[in-house]
Motif scaffolding. Structure first.
Motif, short mmCIF file in Angstrom:
data_model
loop_
_atom_site.label_atom_id
_atom_site.label_comp_id
_atom_site.label_asym_id
_atom_site.label_seq_id
_atom_site.Cartn_x
_atom_site.Cartn_y
_atom_site.Cartn_z
N UNK A 189 4.84 -109.72 27.21
CA UNK A 189 3.94 -110.05 26.10
C UNK A 189 2.62 -109.29 26.20
N UNK A 190 2.07 -109.15 27.40
CA UNK A 190 0.83 -108.40 27.58
C UNK A 190 1.05 -106.91 27.27
N UNK A 191 2.18 -106.39 27.73
CA UNK A 191 2.49 -104.99 27.45
C UNK A 191 2.60 -104.75 25.95
N UNK A 192 3.33 -105.62 25.27
CA UNK A 192 3.53 -105.47 23.83
C UNK A 192 2.20 -105.54 23.08
N UNK A 193 1.32 -106.45 23.49
CA UNK A 193 0.03 -106.58 22.81
C UNK A 193 -0.84 -105.35 23.05
N UNK A 194 -0.83 -104.84 24.27
CA UNK A 194 -1.60 -103.63 24.55
C UNK A 194 -1.08 -102.45 23.74
N UNK A 195 0.24 -102.34 23.64
CA UNK A 195 0.83 -101.24 22.88
C UNK A 195 0.47 -101.35 21.40
N UNK A 196 0.53 -102.55 20.83
CA UNK A 196 0.18 -102.74 19.42
C UNK A 196 -1.28 -102.37 19.16
N UNK A 247 -3.15 -100.32 20.88
CA UNK A 247 -3.33 -98.88 21.02
C UNK A 247 -2.84 -98.13 19.79
N UNK A 248 -1.72 -98.57 19.24
CA UNK A 248 -1.16 -97.92 18.06
C UNK A 248 -2.07 -98.12 16.85
N UNK A 249 -2.63 -99.31 16.72
CA UNK A 249 -3.54 -99.59 15.61
C UNK A 249 -4.78 -98.70 15.64
N UNK A 250 -5.25 -98.42 16.86
CA UNK A 250 -6.50 -97.69 17.02
C UNK A 250 -6.33 -96.18 16.98
N UNK A 251 -5.12 -95.70 17.21
CA UNK A 251 -4.90 -94.25 17.25
C UNK A 251 -4.84 -93.70 15.83
N UNK A 252 -5.62 -92.65 15.52
CA UNK A 252 -5.65 -92.12 14.14
C UNK A 252 -4.31 -91.57 13.67
N UNK A 253 -3.46 -91.15 14.60
CA UNK A 253 -2.17 -90.58 14.21
C UNK A 253 -1.16 -91.65 13.78
N UNK A 254 -1.36 -92.87 14.22
CA UNK A 254 -0.39 -93.93 13.92
C UNK A 254 -0.98 -95.08 13.10
N UNK A 255 -2.30 -95.10 12.95
CA UNK A 255 -2.94 -96.22 12.25
C UNK A 255 -2.45 -96.34 10.80
N UNK A 256 -2.25 -95.21 10.11
CA UNK A 256 -1.78 -95.26 8.72
C UNK A 256 -0.40 -95.90 8.63
N UNK A 257 0.47 -95.53 9.56
CA UNK A 257 1.82 -96.11 9.55
C UNK A 257 1.76 -97.61 9.77
N UNK A 258 0.92 -98.03 10.70
CA UNK A 258 0.80 -99.47 10.97
C UNK A 258 0.33 -100.20 9.72
N UNK A 259 -0.63 -99.60 9.01
CA UNK A 259 -1.13 -100.23 7.79
C UNK A 259 -0.03 -100.31 6.72
N UNK A 260 0.75 -99.24 6.60
CA UNK A 260 1.84 -99.24 5.63
C UNK A 260 2.90 -100.28 5.97
N UNK A 263 15.87 -100.32 28.73
CA UNK A 263 14.89 -99.26 29.04
C UNK A 263 13.46 -99.75 28.81
N UNK A 264 13.29 -100.51 27.74
CA UNK A 264 11.97 -101.07 27.42
C UNK A 264 11.52 -102.02 28.52
N UNK A 265 12.42 -102.88 28.97
CA UNK A 265 12.07 -103.83 30.02
C UNK A 265 11.80 -103.12 31.34
N UNK A 266 12.51 -102.02 31.59
CA UNK A 266 12.24 -101.24 32.79
C UNK A 266 10.85 -100.62 32.77
N UNK A 267 10.46 -100.13 31.61
CA UNK A 267 9.13 -99.55 31.49
C UNK A 267 8.05 -100.62 31.67
N UNK A 268 8.30 -101.80 31.12
CA UNK A 268 7.35 -102.90 31.29
C UNK A 268 7.23 -103.27 32.76
N UNK A 269 8.36 -103.36 33.45
CA UNK A 269 8.34 -103.72 34.87
C UNK A 269 7.53 -102.70 35.67
#
Length: 250
Positions: free
Chosen positions: A189-196, A198-211, A176-182
């Motif tokens: 690799x570009x998709x994964x980096x963009x997703x990471x 975005x998650x780092x910058x979003x206030x709702x998920x930044x704390x989790x990433x830091x943890x 499913x992940x590869x289908x979404x990337x396609x």
């Protein structure tokens, strides 16, 4: 010709007398094998939602009614396609006496690859009985392999469930992940980096990433494929170690 009542466990295409056509005026060269091959091609290209008798008939350049000389329903068609996909698995010979751990790793890797290669397979594998000849060959190989582990017979099916339910889940999510990337038009690799990012910058998920930073950093780098392979290999090793521990406990 088609069945319309609700399907039961006895409705599997593998529990019916096979249809072979044989009436006058049928398209030359049309048979179950050709129909099944075309079904797999369409499922790979367009997915489950778009497969229909009419669409398949167009692919084969025949009338939709011609297909009913060989299959009763679309469900029969899907069961045939499912087992044809299982036929792609590279299985050990009956006399193969390789170490059960390596044999299990090889079978798990084959199944994972199959699930990723055919994203529609995971849904069908959970929907039908999986009693076609190729599916049964796979099951026999798994049972023979784990039978060499030393587990008592009444524990073998539990071990099979632990390993191959894990592989099923991992391969399904990966597909499913590869289908979404396609669909995104990006490389994995570009998709994964963009997703990471975005998650780092979003206030709702930044704390989790830091943890989770210590765990993510310890995971190591590499391509998306390398990360997935490392996670899959280690998770499978955990399961194999669990089987070994149960054998030692008797």
């Amino acid at each position: 010709m088609a069945r319309t009542a609700g399907r039961t466990a006895r409705d599997s295409v593998w529990l019916q007398e096979p249809r072979h056509g044989g009436r006058g005026g049928q398209p030359s060269g049309l048979d179950r094998e050709r129909i099944t091959e075309a079904s797999v091609r369409l499922l790979d290209a367009e997915g489950l939602a778009k497969l229909s008798m009419r669409r398949l008939a167009g692919e084969l350049h025949v009338s939709a009614m011609s297909l009913y000389w060989y299959v009763d329903t679309k469900d029969d068609l899907l069961e045939l396609a499912l087992d044809a996909a299982y036929g792609e698995l590279r299985l050990p010979g009956e006399d193969d006496a390789a170490d059960w751990r390596e044999g299990l790793r090889a079978l798990a890797a084959e199944y994972r690859s199959l699930l990723v290669r055919h994203p529609w397979l995971s849904r069908l594998a959970g929907q039908y009985l999986n009693i076609g000849p190729h599916s049964l060959d796979f099951s026999r190989s798994v049972q023979r392999t784990l039978g060499r582990s030393g587990l008592p017979a009444h524990r073998v099916m539990g071990a099979i469930s632990a390993v191959f339910q894990f592989v099923y889940g991992f391969g399904t999510k990966e597909a499913q992940f590869m289908g979404r990337i396609a669909d995104s038009g990006l490389t994995p690799d570009d998709y994964y980096q963009q997703a990471r990012n975005s998650v780092r910058e979003d206030p709702h998920t930044a704390d989790f990433v830091q943890e989770s930073r210590r765990i993510l950093e310890a995971r190591g780098g590499g391509t998306v494929a390398e990360l997935m392979d490392r996670d899959f290999t280690f998770a499978l090793d955990l399961l194999i170690s669990g089987i070994e521990a149960m054998v030692e406990r008797g």
